[in-house]
Design an enzyme around this catalytic site. Structure first.
Site, PDB file in Angstrom:
ATOM      1  CB  CYS A  90      -4.144  -2.415  12.715  1.00 11.64           C
ATOM      2  SG  CYS A  90      -5.053  -3.829  12.032  1.00 11.64           S
ATOM      3  CB  THR A  91      -2.980   2.912  12.870  1.00 13.75           C
ATOM      4  OG1 THR A  91      -1.983   2.269  12.064  1.00 13.75           O
ATOM      5  CG2 THR A  91      -2.425   4.194  13.462  1.00 13.75           C
TER       6      THR A  91
END
Length: 180
Positions: free
Chosen positions: A69-70
């Site tokens: 997600c980062t």
């Protein structure tokens, strides 16, 4: 760190699996409003209001501050100017609370696009973006929604690598068709 590794261990086997989003091009995008944060500032995001300004790239992701997600947030942040040049707004949605997303919007989204909270998972459910194996998380699904509220493009893959490239390509194709 252990939490991130355990999440990665859960999702890793599914990265190579092809998947399809349930909502297809031509379907009506479910309308919603929810709390969101942009650059650390909390506001109410309204899909209907955003569509009045142009197309919307709506992407769902499992959890803020996890590895994939980062990576995806960084990719979207780097591409925001390309989306804007096509008249599009980018909004990410997860089941995280607004406090966590406020931090994520500053650090990982780099203050370039908003992320929205879906604690009750109503938005995820309406877009068929609930991760089947871990329903407390969103699946990684990206949609391009035209200003008329219709879905132009849908892509599902837990691998974050192609979401930005694919949604930009879909926006470019849609934009070119609008000029004809």
């Amino acid at each position: 760190m252990l939490k991130r590794l355990s999440l990665l261990a859960v999702f890793l086997p599914f990265l190579a699996l092809p998947a399809q989003a349930a909502l297809k091009p031509g379907d009506a995008a479910p309308d919603f409003s929810t709390q969101a944060s942009l650059g650390g500032n909390v506001f109410t995001f309204s899909l209907a209001d955003s569509l009045k300004k142009g197309p919307v790239v709506l992407y769902f992701y499992p959890a803020a501050f996890t590895t994939g997600c980062t990576i995806e947030a960084h990719d979207f942040a780097e591409a925001v100017d390309k989306y804007r040049s096509l008249g599009a707004t980018v909004i990410g949605v997860s089941g995280d609370d607004i406090e966590k997303l406020t931090k994520f919007s500053v650090s990982e989204c780099r203050g370039k696009f908003a992320v929205a909270a879906d604690r009750d998972r109503k938005i995820m459910k309406s877009y068929d973006a609930v991760l089947a194996i871990k329903p407390e998380y969103a699946n990684r699904v990206s949609y391009v929604i035209a200003p008329d509220g219709r879905i132009v493009y849908a892509y599902t893959s837990l691998n974050p690598e192609k979401h930005v490239e694919n949604t930009l390509d879909a926006l470019r194709k849609w934009s070119a068709q609008q000029k004809k």
